[in-house]
Design a protein around this motif. Structure first.
Motif, PDB file in Angstrom:
ATOM      1  N   SER A   1     -14.965   6.402  -3.058  1.00 14.96           N
ATOM      2  CA  SER A   1     -15.139   6.724  -1.634  1.00 14.96           C
ATOM      3  C   SER A   1     -14.709   5.573  -0.740  1.00 14.96           C
ATOM      4  CB  SER A   1     -16.610   7.038  -1.331  1.00 14.96           C
ATOM      5  OG  SER A   1     -17.034   8.155  -2.064  1.00 14.96           O
ATOM      6  N   ALA A   2     -15.069   4.365  -1.137  1.00 11.53           N
ATOM      7  CA  ALA A   2     -14.720   3.199  -0.309  1.00 11.53           C
ATOM      8  C   ALA A   2     -13.206   3.071  -0.173  1.00 11.53           C
ATOM      9  CB  ALA A   2     -15.315   1.926  -0.922  1.00 11.53           C
ATOM     10  N   ILE A   3     -12.479   3.316  -1.256  1.00  9.58           N
ATOM     11  CA  ILE A   3     -11.017   3.211  -1.195  1.00  9.58           C
ATOM     12  C   ILE A   3     -10.445   4.330  -0.317  1.00  9.58           C
ATOM     13  CG2 ILE A   3      -8.861   3.175  -2.514  1.00  9.58           C
ATOM     14  CD1 ILE A   3     -10.529   2.266  -4.965  1.00  9.58           C
ATOM     15  N   GLU A   4     -10.991   5.542  -0.473  1.00  7.91           N
ATOM     16  CA  GLU A   4     -10.528   6.654   0.373  1.00  7.91           C
ATOM     17  C   GLU A   4     -10.739   6.337   1.857  1.00  7.91           C
ATOM     18  OE1 GLU A   4     -12.578  10.140  -1.038  1.00  7.91           O
ATOM     19  OE2 GLU A   4     -11.528  10.024  -2.970  1.00  7.91           O
ATOM     20  N   ASP A   5     -11.919   5.797   2.164  1.00  5.55           N
ATOM     21  CA  ASP A   5     -12.230   5.476   3.563  1.00  5.55           C
ATOM     22  C   ASP A   5     -11.335   4.367   4.099  1.00  5.55           C
ATOM     23  OD1 ASP A   5     -14.175   7.371   3.353  1.00  5.55           O
ATOM     24  OD2 ASP A   5     -15.845   5.964   3.184  1.00  5.55           O
ATOM     25  N   PHE A   6     -10.840   3.544   3.188  1.00  7.17           N
ATOM     26  CA  PHE A   6      -9.950   2.458   3.590  1.00  7.17           C
ATOM     27  C   PHE A   6      -8.521   2.967   3.771  1.00  7.17           C
ATOM     28  CE2 PHE A   6      -7.607  -1.490   3.308  1.00  7.17           C
ATOM     29  CZ  PHE A   6      -8.456  -2.412   3.894  1.00  7.17           C
TER      30      PHE A   6
ATOM     31  N   ARG B   1      -7.291   6.154   4.214  1.00  6.60           N
ATOM     32  CA  ARG B   1      -6.988   7.274   5.112  1.00  6.60           C
ATOM     33  C   ARG B   1      -6.576   6.828   6.514  1.00  6.60           C
ATOM     34  NH1 ARG B   1     -11.375   9.716   4.910  1.00  6.60           N
ATOM     35  NH2 ARG B   1     -11.126  10.476   2.791  1.00  6.60           N
ATOM     36  N   PRO B   2      -7.394   6.016   7.207  1.00  5.74           N
ATOM     37  CA  PRO B   2      -6.997   5.631   8.573  1.00  5.74           C
ATOM     38  C   PRO B   2      -5.736   4.771   8.609  1.00  5.74           C
ATOM     39  CG  PRO B   2      -8.969   4.430   7.874  1.00  5.74           C
ATOM     40  CD  PRO B   2      -8.727   5.480   6.846  1.00  5.74           C
ATOM     41  N   ARG B   3      -5.378   4.184   7.494  1.00  6.42           N
ATOM     42  CA  ARG B   3      -4.173   3.344   7.456  1.00  6.42           C
ATOM     43  C   ARG B   3      -2.926   4.141   7.027  1.00  6.42           C
ATOM     44  NH1 ARG B   3      -8.589   0.538   6.648  1.00  6.42           N
ATOM     45  NH2 ARG B   3      -8.807  -1.559   7.520  1.00  6.42           N
ATOM     46  N   ASN B   4      -3.101   5.419   6.858  1.00  5.86           N
ATOM     47  CA  ASN B   4      -1.973   6.284   6.449  1.00  5.86           C
ATOM     48  C   ASN B   4      -1.410   5.890   5.093  1.00  5.86           C
ATOM     49  OD1 ASN B   4      -1.644   8.288   8.370  1.00  5.86           O
ATOM     50  ND2 ASN B   4      -0.503   6.942   9.765  1.00  5.86           N
ATOM     51  N   TRP B   5      -2.277   5.446   4.186  1.00  7.91           N
ATOM     52  CA  TRP B   5      -1.780   4.977   2.897  1.00  7.91           C
ATOM     53  C   TRP B   5      -1.731   6.083   1.834  1.00  7.91           C
ATOM     54  CZ3 TRP B   5      -4.438  -0.495   2.101  1.00  7.91           C
ATOM     55  CH2 TRP B   5      -3.838  -1.397   2.984  1.00  7.91           C
ATOM     56  N   ASP B   6      -2.335   7.227   2.130  1.00 12.47           N
ATOM     57  CA  ASP B   6      -2.291   8.314   1.136  1.00 12.47           C
ATOM     58  C   ASP B   6      -0.848   8.646   0.757  1.00 12.47           C
ATOM     59  OD1 ASP B   6      -5.025   8.465   1.171  1.00 12.47           O
ATOM     60  OD2 ASP B   6      -5.121  10.183   2.529  1.00 12.47           O
ATOM     61  N   GLN B   7       0.041   8.554   1.736  1.00 12.41           N
ATOM     62  CA  GLN B   7       1.449   8.865   1.500  1.00 12.41           C
ATOM     63  C   GLN B   7       2.088   7.942   0.450  1.00 12.41           C
ATOM     64  OE1 GLN B   7       3.654   7.964   5.157  1.00 12.41           O
ATOM     65  NE2 GLN B   7       2.184   6.359   5.663  1.00 12.41           N
ATOM     66  N   PHE B   8       1.574   6.721   0.320  1.00 11.05           N
ATOM     67  CA  PHE B   8       2.114   5.777  -0.667  1.00 11.05           C
ATOM     68  C   PHE B   8       1.420   5.915  -2.023  1.00 11.05           C
ATOM     69  CE2 PHE B   8       2.874   3.622   3.419  1.00 11.05           C
ATOM     70  CZ  PHE B   8       4.230   3.394   3.312  1.00 11.05           C
TER      71      PHE B   8
ATOM     72  N   LEU C   1     -17.945  -6.730 -12.101  1.00  7.22           N
ATOM     73  CA  LEU C   1     -16.863  -6.013 -11.408  1.00  7.22           C
ATOM     74  C   LEU C   1     -17.306  -5.473 -10.054  1.00  7.22           C
ATOM     75  CD1 LEU C   1     -14.971  -4.044 -14.225  1.00  7.22           C
ATOM     76  CD2 LEU C   1     -14.223  -6.085 -12.987  1.00  7.22           C
ATOM     77  N   ASP C   2     -18.574  -5.095  -9.939  1.00  8.15           N
ATOM     78  CA  ASP C   2     -19.048  -4.575  -8.651  1.00  8.15           C
ATOM     79  C   ASP C   2     -18.954  -5.651  -7.570  1.00  8.15           C
ATOM     80  OD1 ASP C   2     -20.400  -2.404  -7.123  1.00  8.15           O
ATOM     81  OD2 ASP C   2     -21.917  -3.977  -6.882  1.00  8.15           O
ATOM     82  N   ALA C   3     -19.415  -6.846  -7.880  1.00  5.49           N
ATOM     83  CA  ALA C   3     -19.309  -7.952  -6.913  1.00  5.49           C
ATOM     84  C   ALA C   3     -17.844  -8.267  -6.625  1.00  5.49           C
ATOM     85  CB  ALA C   3     -20.027  -9.190  -7.452  1.00  5.49           C
ATOM     86  N   ALA C   4     -17.029  -8.232  -7.665  1.00  8.39           N
ATOM     87  CA  ALA C   4     -15.605  -8.573  -7.501  1.00  8.39           C
ATOM     88  C   ALA C   4     -14.906  -7.603  -6.543  1.00  8.39           C
ATOM     89  CB  ALA C   4     -14.907  -8.584  -8.855  1.00  8.39           C
ATOM     90  N   VAL C   5     -15.155  -6.299  -6.714  1.00 12.70           N
ATOM     91  CA  VAL C   5     -14.462  -5.340  -5.837  1.00 12.70           C
ATOM     92  C   VAL C   5     -15.020  -5.392  -4.420  1.00 12.70           C
ATOM     93  CG1 VAL C   5     -13.766  -3.817  -7.744  1.00 12.70           C
ATOM     94  CG2 VAL C   5     -15.865  -3.310  -6.471  1.00 12.70           C
ATOM     95  N   ARG C   6     -16.325  -5.675  -4.277  1.00  8.94           N
ATOM     96  CA  ARG C   6     -16.876  -5.832  -2.922  1.00  8.94           C
ATOM     97  C   ARG C   6     -16.189  -6.971  -2.177  1.00  8.94           C
ATOM     98  NH1 ARG C   6     -21.353  -2.915  -1.797  1.00  8.94           N
ATOM     99  NH2 ARG C   6     -22.274  -1.968  -3.645  1.00  8.94           N
ATOM    100  N   ASP C   7     -16.073  -8.109  -2.854  1.00  6.26           N
ATOM    101  CA  ASP C   7     -15.408  -9.261  -2.229  1.00  6.26           C
ATOM    102  C   ASP C   7     -13.975  -8.902  -1.842  1.00  6.26           C
ATOM    103  OD1 ASP C   7     -17.679 -10.699  -2.710  1.00  6.26           O
ATOM    104  OD2 ASP C   7     -16.848 -11.926  -4.332  1.00  6.26           O
ATOM    105  N   LYS C   8     -13.314  -8.200  -2.746  1.00  9.66           N
ATOM    106  CA  LYS C   8     -11.901  -7.900  -2.518  1.00  9.66           C
ATOM    107  C   LYS C   8     -11.729  -6.906  -1.368  1.00  9.66           C
ATOM    108  CE  LYS C   8      -7.707  -8.458  -3.121  1.00  9.66           C
ATOM    109  NZ  LYS C   8      -6.798  -9.425  -3.734  1.00  9.66           N
ATOM    110  N   LEU C   9     -12.580  -5.893  -1.312  1.00 11.70           N
ATOM    111  CA  LEU C   9     -12.474  -4.920  -0.217  1.00 11.70           C
ATOM    112  C   LEU C   9     -12.741  -5.600   1.125  1.00 11.70           C
ATOM    113  CD1 LEU C   9     -14.113  -1.695  -1.732  1.00 11.70           C
ATOM    114  CD2 LEU C   9     -11.674  -2.182  -1.415  1.00 11.70           C
ATOM    115  N   ALA C  10     -13.663  -6.548   1.139  1.00  7.43           N
ATOM    116  CA  ALA C  10     -13.949  -7.280   2.385  1.00  7.43           C
ATOM    117  C   ALA C  10     -12.721  -8.083   2.821  1.00  7.43           C
ATOM    118  CB  ALA C  10     -15.155  -8.197   2.197  1.00  7.43           C
TER     119      ALA C  10
END
Lengths: 121, 121, 121, 121
Positions: free
Chosen positions: C12-17, C19-26, D90-99
């Protein structure tokens, strides 16, 4: 001046193979880069559970030697094909790179030598 | 008979570079296979967000052309070095492989032609 | 039954990231598989010149630990994204695979034990 | 707080599988990074000759769907194992990376939107 690497024969051989099979349509740089990845993955699998020392003796096993031969060939073929469709001269490319490396990693001198590695080699 | 690929010059150049720097100790086949992987990864990154059509025009962008040049050189250097430390003759290897491929994918004939791909090329 | 792996939050976090950036197309599976390759290549580069023993201590170096953290995160993010766009349930996939592995590599018994490896570990 | 990714079950399952088979000796981070590479290579091979559009429909073919399932499982297993032997959460790692990614790629605003891609998607 002699070339460091000459791939003209292989380049032609691949072209002569691909053309009648209608493979040019598949051989975009994007696809060839993927194919190169796949073959390198198969090469890496040969060495993944070997120690470094065992990897140095890898060709002593006849079945493995055949396997290594084949995977190195696959990697070479896709690499040369990729350079070819991109129009890159690999000889020029490696010359430029070796010159850069010589600046980045200066030769050892009286005051500086590269260290021996600890542990297993 | 002419070689399909000749890497003797590059092989020597890498040896002359590695030896005074004490790099032979690091250049086990296992390590070189890993290094090859890393460089192929960098090459793939160049093409990952491009369409196939864009990848066919990738060299038209000067900055990208330099990048491709360099990554292809890195892949070539590690591939030739890996074959060299293993004692594999890449010319013989690709000849064997092309002969196998010719049997696996027979040339098109009156009764069989390879298909055109649908969609984008 | 508990899951072996649960990636729903990250998915979900990746989807939320994206979508607004128009990255689904890539984010086609083809492109994501390439991106995964690139990140794995960067991960492999960290270990390529280390001995196996040194690789087991790799996190002891703070700068390298940060680097490993980051590359593992990148690999994880692309892997979860790839599974997500393909509609693959990674929990089901790894369960199936572990069951297959249990058949392929039977547990050791009185009459058969797995060998100790020679050389460096 | 909920985890974005939870791999504790899989981590334990792999440990319980590896220990009686004496596989800990092979599971150095260096070797596991190589194994991860090999599996990603097999995954990439599935998509290498597909167009992006075809890759988005890749699961519609039942045989290919099984293959994708298996390769994604292999990649997941080695990734989780690698993180586990390194002691990386991995959970901490992806949180840091998404931030970090959120800072690097700011959300679109009135004055800036991410572009639509040209050509095939």
């Amino acid at each position: 001046m002699n070339r460091l690497i000459d791939t003209t024969g292989l380049q032609s051989a691949i072209e002569d193979f691909a053309r009648p099979r209608n493979w040019d349509q598949f051989h975009s740089p994007k696809n060839l880069a993927m194919a190169l990845t796949g073959e390198v993955g198969e090469l890496v699998e040969i060495f993944q559970w070997l120690t470094e020392a065992q990897s140095r003796e890898a060709m002593a096993d006849p079945a493995r030697a055949v396997h290594i031969h084949e995977e190195l060939a696959d990697v070479t073929i896709y690499l040369v094909r990729l350079a070819s469709v991109l129009g890159v001269d690999l000889d020029a490319a490696v010359r430029d790179k070796l010159a850069k490396n010589a600046q980045k990693y200066p030769p050892p001198s009286v005051s500086f030598t590269y260290p021996q590695r600890e542990g297993n080699t």
